[in-house]
Design a protein around this motif. Structure first.
Motif, PDB file in Angstrom:
ATOM      1  N   PRO A  13       0.971  -1.267   0.052  1.00 44.75           N
ATOM      2  CA  PRO A  13       0.071  -0.027  -0.081  1.00 44.75           C
ATOM      3  C   PRO A  13       0.859   1.257   0.163  1.00 44.75           C
ATOM      4  CG  PRO A  13       0.079  -0.901   2.142  1.00 44.75           C
ATOM      5  CD  PRO A  13       0.793  -1.970   1.444  1.00 44.75           C
ATOM      6  N   TYR A  15       1.292   5.072   1.642  1.00 43.96           N
ATOM      7  CA  TYR A  15       1.145   6.096   2.567  1.00 43.96           C
ATOM      8  C   TYR A  15       1.866   7.093   2.080  1.00 43.96           C
ATOM      9  CZ  TYR A  15      -1.137   2.188   5.246  1.00 43.96           C
ATOM     10  OH  TYR A  15      -2.201   1.233   5.416  1.00 43.96           O
ATOM     11  N   TYR A  40      -0.781  -0.070  16.253  1.00 37.78           N
ATOM     12  CA  TYR A  40      -2.078  -0.643  16.329  1.00 37.78           C
ATOM     13  C   TYR A  40      -3.060  -0.637  17.577  1.00 37.78           C
ATOM     14  CZ  TYR A  40      -6.252  -3.541  16.140  1.00 37.78           C
ATOM     15  OH  TYR A  40      -7.591  -4.196  16.598  1.00 37.78           O
ATOM     16  N   LEU A 175      -0.852  -6.148   6.806  1.00 37.90           N
ATOM     17  CA  LEU A 175      -1.346  -5.069   6.146  1.00 37.90           C
ATOM     18  C   LEU A 175      -2.575  -4.516   6.499  1.00 37.90           C
ATOM     19  CD1 LEU A 175      -0.072  -5.821   2.611  1.00 37.90           C
ATOM     20  CD2 LEU A 175       1.033  -4.210   4.191  1.00 37.90           C
ATOM     21  N   GLY A 176      -3.443  -5.826   6.811  1.00 38.35           N
ATOM     22  CA  GLY A 176      -4.681  -5.798   7.335  1.00 38.35           C
ATOM     23  C   GLY A 176      -4.875  -4.921   8.766  1.00 38.35           C
ATOM     24  N   GLN A 179      -4.220  -1.136   8.322  1.00 37.34           N
ATOM     25  CA  GLN A 179      -5.285  -0.370   7.875  1.00 37.34           C
ATOM     26  C   GLN A 179      -5.940   0.442   8.806  1.00 37.34           C
ATOM     27  OE1 GLN A 179      -7.763  -2.662   5.560  1.00 37.34           O
ATOM     28  NE2 GLN A 179      -6.361  -3.245   3.823  1.00 37.34           N
ATOM     29  N   HIS A 180      -5.985  -0.104  10.202  1.00 34.14           N
ATOM     30  CA  HIS A 180      -6.642   0.380  11.204  1.00 34.14           C
ATOM     31  C   HIS A 180      -6.012   1.693  12.023  1.00 34.14           C
ATOM     32  CE1 HIS A 180      -9.826  -2.616  10.900  1.00 34.14           C
ATOM     33  NE2 HIS A 180      -9.032  -3.425  10.401  1.00 34.14           N
TER      34      HIS A 180
END
Length: 496
Positions: A13, A15, A40, A175-176, A179-180
């Motif tokens: 991704p 950023y 996270y 990666l999941g 995202q948060h």
């Protein structure tokens, strides 16, 4: 060249670099499993977090793992019992199981698809009995058992079986999770290198994109940059190689395996379209020790072919990590004089559970939550019985490399005879030079002196990089920093 399946099977991704706040609650430097998990958890706790990564997310050490999640870290429980106590061994086992349980719970809560599944883990030996390690694992509170059959296509002498362990696709998971993180004052900066740290109130992190001020700073960069805790004397870099071959689904071994006597690691992972990927690890060694990396890759591929009947690997990569003298990671305060700068390192190739544990523990330390494992992983600890002899040996190795490599460079002071694809560390006048001739015949030269503490780099013919044998920094052929603790590139030298 090395190609990690975890990286090649995922999309990186993007950023952006701004406009982002220049003041947050916490700066986390390094976006591997420890950094992403920490960021996270702190974001979820209401902190404003800046996650800063010099490269791409989970594409460094974390992107080059075998991705086992287990509390069985080689023959560690016998070592912990002899060096510490049953209480320490039990705490270590519980903390690793806590990390694994958190991954299962959080992945289910967030709905992250990452091929997470339960597997039986085996620590086996082809030529010796492991009954003492089995007993030690049971003493540590694990549901371990001693067996002599593990389901591999070759004979083993004995094994320690541990059920209900796990494996996953580490980059899909991270990666999941990442995202948060962005939003509500938190953000991620990739392609941004941290270059300086001024401690104070607030702390100031200097980066290639500007300064970031924060109450807390977490250094999760594999080998700690800005080393104010003397980690260079307490960590030893080691690397393992990995080869992976596509096979028919269900034809490979069903468990996860590590050979205590030969160091070979075996497991499979889903590859799609009725195929699995057979992942073989091995050939562990210190940087620039023994045979060249390319030869080690050939030997590992030959071992996989002999034992499992596979041909030329479809993927191959190199796993880098750091070991501590007592085999326990360093998670906690960066140095004795700080309460706001933190570190996570020394996972000894068990970063999937230890890196997750680091995030859980650092969250508690920063938010003021009591954690029963704080003292177990305290970077300021010192076990004289276990640590001092290994510290002496490790630093003697560094000293020998520092002196010996400088002498060797002087003895090999000619680069004109380099063939295409060859490299050499040499000298020009009084200056050590790392020279590489590309396949098209062009000569590339950079300073051979590592910008961390001055050791001379060595050529890695597997990845075509310049690697520091003392503390694990890695550089591209153009001198760019690929992996710390170095934060400055090797100086380029003009070729006449």
């Amino acid at each position: 060249m090395s190609v990690s399946y975890w990286i090649s099977s995922t999309t990186s991704p993007s950023y952006g670099t701004g406009p982002d706040p220049s003041e947050v609650d916490v700066v986390v430097i390094g976006a591997g499993i420890a950094g992403i998990t920490t960021a996270y958890l702190l974001k979820r706790a209401g902190r404003r977090v800046a996650l800063v990564e010099a490269g791409e997310l989970a594409a460094g050490v974390t992107g080059h793992t075998t991705a086992k999640i287990t509390a069985q870290h080689g023959a560690i429980y016998g070592k912990l019992l002899s060096s510490y106590s049953a209480k320490v061994a039990q705490a270590y086992a519980r903390s690793q199981e806590l990390a694994m349980a958190w991954i299962f719970a959080e992945s289910a809560s967030l709905g992250i698809e990452c091929d997470l599944s339960r597997r039986v883990n085996y620590l086996y030996a082809e030529h010796r009995k492991l009954n003492e390690e089995a007993e030690a694992a049971v003493t540590a509170g694990l549901s371990a058992s001693y067996v002599d059959e593990v389901g591999l296509p070759y004979a083993v002498e004995s094994a320690v079986r541990l059920p209900d362990q796990a494996q996953f696709h580490p980059r899909s998971w991270l990666l999941g999770l990442a995202q948060h993180i962005p939003g509500e004052g938190s953000y991620i900066r990739t392609g941004t290198r941290a270059t300086g740290l001024t401690e104070g109130s607030p702390n100031v992190v200097e980066t290639t994109a500007g300064e970031i001020r924060a109450e807390h700073v977490v250094v999760a960069t594999h080998y700690p940059i800005f080393d104010r805790g003397l980690f260079f004397a307490r960590l030893q870099p080691k690397r393992d190689l990995v080869v992976a071959s596509v096979i028919d689904e269900g034809t490979g071994p069903s468990g996860m395996y590590l050979a205590e006597d030969t160091g070979h690691s075996v497991r499979t992972t889903p590859h799609g379209d009725g195929k699995d990927l057979l992942i073989i690890g091995g050939e562990g060694h210190l940087v620039d020790q023994g045979a060249p990396v390319a030869e080690r890759f050939r030997r590992l591929a030959a071992w996989a072919g002999t034992r499992f009947g596979v041909g030329e690997p479809d993927y191959r990569w190199m796993a880098h990590d750091l070991t501590t003298p007592d085999s326990l990671p360093y998670i906690g305060r960066f140095h004795p004089g700080t309460r706001t700068v933190w570190v996570a390192t020394g996972f000894a190739h068990w970063g999937m559970s230890n890196g997750t544990l680091a995030g859980l523990l650092l969250h508690d330390l920063i938010t003021g939550v009591e954690n029963p494992y704080e003292h177990l992983y305290d970077p300021l600890r010192l076990n004289l019985k276990q640590s001092v002899p290994k510290l002496v040996a490790a630093n003697a190795h560094v000293a020998a490399r520092f002196v010996g490599d400088h002498v060797s460079a002087v003895a090999h002071s000619v680069v004109d005879g380099l063939a295409p694809g060859e490299a050499k560390v040499t000298t020009e006048g009084a200056h050590p030079v790392a020279a590489y001739r590309s396949e098209d015949g062009e000569l590339h030269k950079v300073s051979a002196r590592c910008t961390h503490l001055g050791c001379l780099v060595a050529f890695n013919d597997g990845d075509r990089t310049w690697d520091c044998p003392c503390h694990g920094s890695r550089f591209g052929l153009d001198g760019s920093v690929l992996q710390g603790p170095a934060v400055r590139p090797l100086r380029q030298i003009r070729t006449e």
